[in-house]
Design an enzyme around this catalytic site. Sequence first.
Site, mmCIF file in Angstrom:
data_model
loop_
_atom_site.group_PDB
_atom_site.id
_atom_site.type_symbol
_atom_site.label_atom_id
_atom_site.label_comp_id
_atom_site.label_asym_id
_atom_site.label_seq_id
_atom_site.Cartn_x
_atom_site.Cartn_y
_atom_site.Cartn_z
ATOM 1 C CB VAL A 1 15.669 0.300 4.335
ATOM 2 C CG1 VAL A 1 16.030 -0.601 5.512
ATOM 3 C CG2 VAL A 1 15.464 -0.531 3.089
ATOM 4 C CE LYS B 1 15.467 11.007 1.837
ATOM 5 N NZ LYS B 1 16.446 9.915 1.834
ATOM 6 C CG LEU C 1 10.822 -3.713 5.737
ATOM 7 C CD1 LEU C 1 11.094 -2.236 5.949
ATOM 8 C CD2 LEU C 1 9.825 -4.237 6.752
ATOM 9 C CD GLU D 1 9.956 0.212 -2.871
ATOM 10 O OE1 GLU D 1 9.178 0.890 -3.559
ATOM 11 O OE2 GLU D 1 11.186 0.215 -3.012
ATOM 12 C CB CYS E 1 15.008 -5.371 -3.746
ATOM 13 S SG CYS E 1 14.556 -4.014 -2.658
ATOM 14 N NE ARG F 1 14.181 3.134 -5.940
ATOM 15 C CZ ARG F 1 14.542 2.986 -4.654
ATOM 16 N NH1 ARG F 1 15.812 3.015 -4.326
ATOM 17 N NH2 ARG F 1 13.620 2.797 -3.733
HETATM 18 C C1 UGA Z 1 11.432 -7.388 -2.284
HETATM 19 C C2 UGA Z 1 11.213 -8.570 -1.322
HETATM 20 O O1 UGA Z 1 9.940 -9.163 -1.581
HETATM 21 C C3 UGA Z 1 11.298 -8.110 0.143
HETATM 22 O O2 UGA Z 1 11.177 -9.231 0.988
HETATM 23 C C4 UGA Z 1 12.648 -7.429 0.372
HETATM 24 O O3 UGA Z 1 12.774 -6.936 1.685
HETATM 25 C C5 UGA Z 1 12.786 -6.273 -0.592
HETATM 26 O O4 UGA Z 1 12.686 -6.767 -1.945
HETATM 27 C C6 UGA Z 1 14.135 -5.620 -0.367
HETATM 28 O O5 UGA Z 1 15.151 -6.298 -0.552
HETATM 29 O O6 UGA Z 1 14.181 -4.481 0.112
HETATM 30 P P1 UGA Z 1 9.923 -5.382 -3.231
HETATM 31 O O7 UGA Z 1 11.065 -5.129 -4.167
HETATM 32 O O8 UGA Z 1 9.333 -4.265 -2.475
HETATM 33 O O9 UGA Z 1 10.364 -6.476 -2.113
HETATM 34 O O10 UGA Z 1 8.750 -6.013 -4.085
HETATM 35 P P2 UGA Z 1 8.124 -7.448 -4.356
HETATM 36 O O11 UGA Z 1 6.733 -7.453 -3.896
HETATM 37 O O12 UGA Z 1 8.996 -8.526 -3.890
HETATM 38 O O13 UGA Z 1 8.105 -7.452 -5.963
HETATM 39 C C7 UGA Z 1 9.294 -7.322 -6.722
HETATM 40 C C8 UGA Z 1 8.997 -7.371 -8.202
HETATM 41 O O14 UGA Z 1 8.599 -8.677 -8.590
HETATM 42 C C9 UGA Z 1 7.870 -6.444 -8.662
HETATM 43 O O15 UGA Z 1 8.260 -5.836 -9.869
HETATM 44 C C10 UGA Z 1 6.687 -7.357 -8.894
HETATM 45 O O16 UGA Z 1 5.814 -6.887 -9.867
HETATM 46 C C11 UGA Z 1 7.406 -8.610 -9.364
HETATM 47 N N1 UGA Z 1 6.643 -9.867 -9.130
HETATM 48 C C12 UGA Z 1 6.377 -10.282 -7.869
HETATM 49 C C13 UGA Z 1 6.230 -10.639 -10.222
HETATM 50 O O17 UGA Z 1 6.469 -10.280 -11.403
HETATM 51 N N2 UGA Z 1 5.556 -11.810 -9.987
HETATM 52 C C14 UGA Z 1 5.295 -12.240 -8.732
HETATM 53 O O18 UGA Z 1 4.695 -13.325 -8.602
HETATM 54 C C15 UGA Z 1 5.696 -11.462 -7.650
#
Ligand code: UGA
Length: 434
Positions: free
Chosen positions: A11, A35, A153, A155, A260, A327
């Site tokens: 972040v 880092k 955001l 990832e 997250c 993670r």
């Molecule tokens: C998530 C949020 O989407 C961000 O808005 C937030 O800022 C971030 O957490 C955070 O708090 O820092 P992220 O963890 O990077 O982002 O990933 P996502 O794209 O949200 O996916 C999270 C998980 O859900 C992944 O394991 C993905 O495979 C899974 N997922 C996502 C599903 O199984 N089905 C879906 O339809 C969408």
Amino acid sequence: MKISVIGTGYVGLVTAVGLADLGHQVVGTDKIKDKIDRISLGDVPIYEPGLDALLKKNLKKGNLTFSQNMDDTIQAAEVIFVCVGTPQKEDGSADMSQIEEVSRMIAKNLNSYKVVVEKSTVPVKTSMWIKRIISLYRKTDVDFDVASNPEFLREGSAVSDFLNPDRIIIGVESDRARDLLVEIYGSFKDRILITNIDTAELIKHASNSFLAMKISYINMISDLCEKTEADVELVAEGMGLDKRIGRQFLRAGLGYGGSCFPKDIKALARIGEELGVTMSLLKEADKINAARVETFIKKLKKCLWILKDKTIAMLGLSFKPETDDIREAPSIKIIAKLLEEGAFLRLYDPKASENMKSVFPESENRLIYVDNPYQAVGNANALLFITEWDEFKNLDWETIKKNMANPIIIDGRNIFLPEDVRKRGFEYYSIGRR
Ligand code: UGA
């Protein structure tokens, strides 16, 4: 505006680079010297598309620097973004010790008015604590404000998310802090929502938990589809056509991982319970998620019966595509379970293998990491798709089939159309559809 960003993890680094790209003078700081040395040279320690180029561009422009001297960095700043980690503790609550440590550092170096902005995902009421710690430890009566500006955001698309945000949430309790933050995000004026601090903190946790719930919901429906003639992909499409529901985050599969959702949904449930609110909806969503891997392993056992001494190929180890982050990745639980059952594993991921090696080191006779999908399927009794990386979408099926001992595929992310794979002579199983 002089901004400092404390913490150069995922972040913090994206925030520092993004704010510099908006034209501010930014100094990033971290207590880990290695880092800072690496990032100062333009070397990004994580895999995040586009971040490398944007870091180099802003280092060159001279409006972004990195320093290990936290005292100087704090003293020179007008606005301080706190981006340190809040890892999950055993009991599901967030470990806030790094936030506390930084608050004391800020108190010690409070030489002029500053706005202290929490950017890390934190439980509601954290800013009240930051304020109290700074007030307790400051040596002078210099004024300061706290604010909450949660990050949203994702990832894998963090750079574009930062540069094209859906919304900027600014939680403040003074006009002075509000004006400074609105100025920082001036280019996104039409997308700013000003709230009080508790509201801003809650927006972040409530959003992540809602998205996690959406995923568990479609996964629950996918289990139902498997017991009927329904197809979860079409159910999701049909639901998503309703603008009130929307198509996003309705992809059934192995469930959510990452740093997250799993952490935030547990933390919000715990905060609510501590405050006397029933949070059973979130707890159920988390339980559904935890059961996804077990359901998946059952599918594999239905094909191979006994897993002992079977060779299993796994494609995709990161918690989602376009990241090397493992993670809370479902792959970790799957690998552990398959090893426990005595299977041989051949693993491939475009970016995450190195990280996975630190959890499961290579072992000649049980688990190996290979360089491409074709090596992974060598003599395999089954092929598992765990993460939907783009490069898996155009595989040469003939070679895959030739290399496998049994042409059996279990697709944990519904990457393919069943008929496409089956017509090539594979047994194919996926999630929530026939
Ligand atoms: C998530 C949020 O989407 C961000 O808005 C937030 O800022 C971030 O957490 C955070 O708090 O820092 P992220 O963890 O990077 O982002 O990933 P996502 O794209 O949200 O996916 C999270 C998980 O859900 C992944 O394991 C993905 O495979 C899974 N997922 C996502 C599903 O199984 N089905 C879906 O339809 C969408």
